[in-house]
Design a protein around this motif. Structure first.
Motif, short mmCIF file in Angstrom:
data_model
loop_
_atom_site.label_atom_id
_atom_site.label_comp_id
_atom_site.label_asym_id
_atom_site.label_seq_id
_atom_site.Cartn_x
_atom_site.Cartn_y
_atom_site.Cartn_z
N GLY A 137 0.60 -1.12 0.26
CA GLY A 137 0.01 -0.17 0.19
C GLY A 137 1.09 1.49 -0.35
N LYS A 138 0.18 2.07 -0.78
CA LYS A 138 0.69 3.88 -0.90
C LYS A 138 -0.25 4.39 0.49
N VAL A 139 -0.03 4.57 1.21
CA VAL A 139 -0.50 4.87 2.18
C VAL A 139 -1.06 6.53 2.72
N PHE A 140 -1.89 7.25 2.79
CA PHE A 140 -2.38 8.60 3.23
C PHE A 140 -2.75 8.39 4.36
N ASN A 141 -2.27 9.77 5.18
CA ASN A 141 -2.96 9.88 6.24
C ASN A 141 -3.85 11.32 6.17
N GLN A 142 -4.62 11.67 7.27
CA GLN A 142 -5.18 12.88 7.36
C GLN A 142 -4.60 14.33 6.54
N ILE A 152 -8.85 1.30 1.74
CA ILE A 152 -8.80 0.91 -0.13
C ILE A 152 -9.31 1.86 -0.89
N THR A 153 -8.49 2.78 -1.61
CA THR A 153 -9.48 3.82 -2.10
C THR A 153 -9.12 3.30 -3.87
N LYS A 154 -8.31 2.80 -3.70
CA LYS A 154 -8.59 2.71 -5.89
C LYS A 154 -6.94 1.78 -5.50
N PRO A 155 -7.10 0.86 -6.88
CA PRO A 155 -5.97 -0.04 -7.35
C PRO A 155 -4.48 0.89 -7.96
N LEU A 156 -3.86 0.27 -7.87
CA LEU A 156 -2.55 1.18 -8.12
C LEU A 156 -1.83 0.69 -9.36
#
Length: 193
Positions: A74-79, A124-128
């Motif tokens: 994952g490429k994970v983003f915080n707030q 998960i927001t979208k596949p990369l």
């Protein structure tokens, strides 16, 4: 066209034959892949190109050349829009790991990110894109096929590096820090980020 990395040097799968300059062409059908990997590692070649006439079959035929290890990450983003990175083997990387039996690749990605970093509440927001790299384990070359997902989380707790996996640091990096970290990262990760 596909890129499979051996360290930071690519093996390019293509149907186009071009005149060799800083690369070497080989026919995919007859290539001795371990020999080519050793040559790429030990020379000043910038890349290797494996040629096959049918573009639609390039990847499928290549993946039959070596054992495959399927992974999710994952490429994970915080707030705040920061990205979650791990530090392993003296390089910055994104969290990822091997799929387990009876697990979807999405479940693998979420589990591995959580295990390697201590972060929970992942969505998960979208596949990369899918990345490919060759590594050597127990004297044998293998192809790691990593399915990547963009994720988000509201998690703001303590980060825990999974030390038994060789991870020494976990950090949320802002845009400037990400650019600096990419100077000491892998070609696959640079391509992804």
């Amino acid at each position: 066209m596909f890129k499979i990395f051996v360290g930071d040097k690519p093996i390019i799968l293509t149907s186009k034959v071009e005149r060799e300059t800083n690369f070497k062409n080989y026919l995919l059908k007859t290539v001795n892949l371990p020999k080519v990997i050793r040559k790429l590692n030990a020379s000043d070649l910038q890349e290797v190109r494996l040629i096959h006439k049918n573009e639609d079959k390039l990847l499928k035929k290549f993946l039959k050349k070596l054992p495959n290890v399927v992974a999710g990450g994952g490429k994970v983003f915080n707030q705040n829009g920061d990205v979650l990175f791990i530090y392993r083997n003296d390089k910055w990387d994104l969290p990822k790991g091997k799929a387990e039996r009876n697990e979807t690749i999405e479940e693998t990605a979420i589990r591995e990110v959580s295990e390697e970093t201590g972060v929970s509440g992942l969505q998960i927001t979208k596949p990369l894109e899918v990345t490919y790299h060759i590594f050597k384990r127990n004297g044998r070359y293998k192809i790691k096929v990593t399915y990547w997902f963009e994720m988000k989380t509201d998690f703001n707790g303590k980060l825990y590096p999974q030390e038994n996996e060789g991870i020494t640091k976990v950090a949320w990096l802002n845009e400037g820090e990400v650019l600096k970290a990419l100077d000491n990262s892998y070609a696959n990760i640079k391509q992804l980020v």
